[in-house]
Motif scaffolding. Structure first.
Motif, PDB file in Angstrom:
ATOM      1  N   PRO A 165       0.831  -1.212   0.000  1.00 19.82           N
ATOM      2  CA  PRO A 165       0.000   0.000   0.000  1.00 19.82           C
ATOM      3  C   PRO A 165       0.862   1.257   0.000  1.00 19.82           C
ATOM      4  CG  PRO A 165      -0.761  -1.559   1.662  1.00 19.82           C
ATOM      5  CD  PRO A 165       0.545  -2.101   1.141  1.00 19.82           C
ATOM      6  N   ALA A 166       0.351   2.281  -0.643  1.00 16.74           N
ATOM      7  CA  ALA A 166       1.099   3.535  -0.738  1.00 16.74           C
ATOM      8  C   ALA A 166       0.780   4.430   0.457  1.00 16.74           C
ATOM      9  CB  ALA A 166       0.747   4.252  -2.033  1.00 16.74           C
ATOM     10  N   ASP A 167       1.795   5.182   0.898  1.00 12.59           N
ATOM     11  CA  ASP A 167       1.574   6.223   1.902  1.00 12.59           C
ATOM     12  C   ASP A 167       1.056   7.494   1.248  1.00 12.59           C
ATOM     13  OD1 ASP A 167       2.667   4.828   4.293  1.00 12.59           O
ATOM     14  OD2 ASP A 167       4.465   4.783   3.050  1.00 12.59           O
ATOM     15  N   ALA A 168       1.373   7.667  -0.029  1.00 15.00           N
ATOM     16  CA  ALA A 168       0.899   8.850  -0.754  1.00 15.00           C
ATOM     17  C   ALA A 168       0.868   8.552  -2.250  1.00 15.00           C
ATOM     18  CB  ALA A 168       1.799  10.053  -0.486  1.00 15.00           C
ATOM     19  N   VAL A 169      -0.033   9.258  -2.914  1.00 13.30           N
ATOM     20  CA  VAL A 169      -0.106   9.219  -4.382  1.00 13.30           C
ATOM     21  C   VAL A 169       0.066  10.650  -4.871  1.00 13.30           C
ATOM     22  CG1 VAL A 169      -1.620   8.834  -6.372  1.00 13.30           C
ATOM     23  CG2 VAL A 169      -1.620   7.200  -4.470  1.00 13.30           C
ATOM     24  N   LEU A 170       0.933  10.812  -5.873  1.00 18.27           N
ATOM     25  CA  LEU A 170       1.051  12.096  -6.566  1.00 18.27           C
ATOM     26  C   LEU A 170       0.454  11.911  -7.957  1.00 18.27           C
ATOM     27  CD1 LEU A 170       2.263  14.992  -6.884  1.00 18.27           C
ATOM     28  CD2 LEU A 170       4.316  13.879  -7.812  1.00 18.27           C
ATOM     29  N   CYS A 171      -0.430  12.807  -8.357  1.00 17.60           N
ATOM     30  CA  CYS A 171      -0.970  12.756  -9.721  1.00 17.60           C
ATOM     31  C   CYS A 171      -0.907  14.179 -10.273  1.00 17.60           C
ATOM     32  CB  CYS A 171      -2.390  12.206  -9.732  1.00 17.60           C
ATOM     33  SG  CYS A 171      -2.963  11.905 -11.423  1.00 17.60           S
ATOM     34  N   ARG A 172       0.214  14.493 -10.892  1.00 16.97           N
ATOM     35  CA  ARG A 172       0.527  15.891 -11.241  1.00 16.97           C
ATOM     36  C   ARG A 172       0.382  16.134 -12.744  1.00 16.97           C
ATOM     37  NH1 ARG A 172       3.193  18.817 -14.027  1.00 16.97           N
ATOM     38  NH2 ARG A 172       1.347  20.065 -13.777  1.00 16.97           N
ATOM     39  N   GLY A 173      -0.617  16.969 -13.057  1.00 18.24           N
ATOM     40  CA  GLY A 173      -0.783  17.390 -14.448  1.00 18.24           C
ATOM     41  C   GLY A 173      -1.335  16.321 -15.365  1.00 18.24           C
ATOM     42  N   VAL A 174      -2.008  15.330 -14.803  1.00 23.30           N
ATOM     43  CA  VAL A 174      -2.430  14.159 -15.580  1.00 23.30           C
ATOM     44  C   VAL A 174      -3.929  14.178 -15.874  1.00 23.30           C
ATOM     45  CG1 VAL A 174      -2.591  11.630 -15.516  1.00 23.30           C
ATOM     46  CG2 VAL A 174      -0.575  12.770 -14.567  1.00 23.30           C
ATOM     47  N   LEU A 175      -4.718  14.646 -14.906  1.00 27.80           N
ATOM     48  CA  LEU A 175      -6.157  14.386 -14.965  1.00 27.80           C
ATOM     49  C   LEU A 175      -6.915  15.305 -15.913  1.00 27.80           C
ATOM     50  CD1 LEU A 175      -6.632  13.615 -11.181  1.00 27.80           C
ATOM     51  CD2 LEU A 175      -6.698  11.972 -13.060  1.00 27.80           C
TER      52      LEU A 175
END
Ligand code: SAM
Length: 274
Positions: A128-138
């Motif tokens: 499991p991840a502690d954090a997700v980064l989704c930068r400039g994708v959505l």
């Protein structure tokens, strides 16, 4: 696949085949000319890498925390977070960008792995991840159902209490910036290869779509190259972002001041906790 107006696609004028794909995912910036990605966009419009790392530390993450970078592009953020001490799984569907990222991030490779896949197609991290980064994708995700699926995926990767940090294009400021049309131009080189790039964006108030035309011309490997990609992106409102995050199970969804994290003022920057 969303239903999209006609007049969107890619034309590879010379010397290769014609491509009428309607998705931003097919653009040359992500594939044929992936080597030019960081030269064309040396300063992404989202929060800086240092600001992202700072936010993660400020909100309780420690070195060795596991971060998934969803849509990692040329690997700038994934490598930057690894150099801050995080263990990063970078997920990117363009094989050319993954190859480009692997070739430039060898110095932090012990803390960083790249997975070449579409993250909306059932992929999940092995821990499991502690954090997700989704930068400039959505902004590339146009249909509401696909937007919901992306947030459901992010929530499913995170441990309870894990963080999601993302930025997207804000509808109102994008309308101000792009309703009249706006062009960005840059010429880049690598050895003897030279590419001139121009990108024109015009926004449609009724659909929230940004219609983008990207033109490439130059010489690569001693041959003249030319390509035109036409595709759509779609902006977000804060209400739509908050609603889709809450529906996916995020307990808190906070808006961050773009200026405070080094982002351009046409971005919505959100920090959510599962
Ligand atoms: C504008 S780029 C941003 C790259 C990187 N996050 C950055 O800030 O430098 C968007 C990236 O997301 C990737 N992407 C979009 N949708 C994706 C998906 N469903 N699965 C994997 N990668 C995706 C694209 O291929 C592209 O490389």
């Amino acid at each position: 696949m969303p239903s999209i107006d006609l007049g969107v696609g890619s034309t590879d004028v010379q010397p290769q085949e014609t491509d009428h794909d309607t998705e931003p995912s097919r653009r040359a910036l992500y594939h044929r000319f992936a080597w030019a990605y960081e030269l064309i966009i040396p300063h992404p419009a989202g929060p800086t890498v240092d600001a992202v790392a700072g936010l993660f530390f400020e909100h309780g993450l420690r070195p060795r925390a596991h971060i998934v970078d969803a849509g990692s592009g040329a690997g700038t953020y994934a490598a930057g977070l690894a150099s801050h001490g995080f263990v990063v799984t970078a997920v990117e569907r363009s094989p050319e960008l993954v190859a480009q990222a692997r070739s430039t991030t060898a110095d932090v490779s012990a803390q960083l792995q790249f997975i070449c896949t579409d993250f909306t197609h059932g992929w999940r991290p092995t821990t499991p991840a502690d954090a997700v980064l989704c930068r400039g994708v959505l902004n590339d995700v146009i249909a509401d159902a696909e937007r919901e699926a992306a947030f459901e995926a992010f929530a499913s990767w995170l441990r309870a209490g894990g963080l999601l940090l993302l930025d997207v294009r804000d509808r109102e400021s994008s309308l101000r910036r792009y309703t009249g049309g706006r062009t960005f131009e840059r010429t880049v080189s690598r050895g003897d290869d030279v590419l001139s790039f121009s990108s024109t964006t015009k926004m449609d108030r009724d659909t929230d779509h940004l219609r983008v035309v990207e033109r490439w011309a130059g010489r690569v490997g001693g041959r003249a190259v030319e390509q035109v990609d036409q595709f759509l992106m779609r902006s977000w409102t804060w209400n739509s972002l908050e609603a889709v995050a809450r529906k996916a199970g995020f307990q808190t969804v906070n808006s961050l001041d773009p200026a405070a994290v080094g982002a351009r003022d046409d971005r919505l920057v959100a920090l959510a906790r599962r």
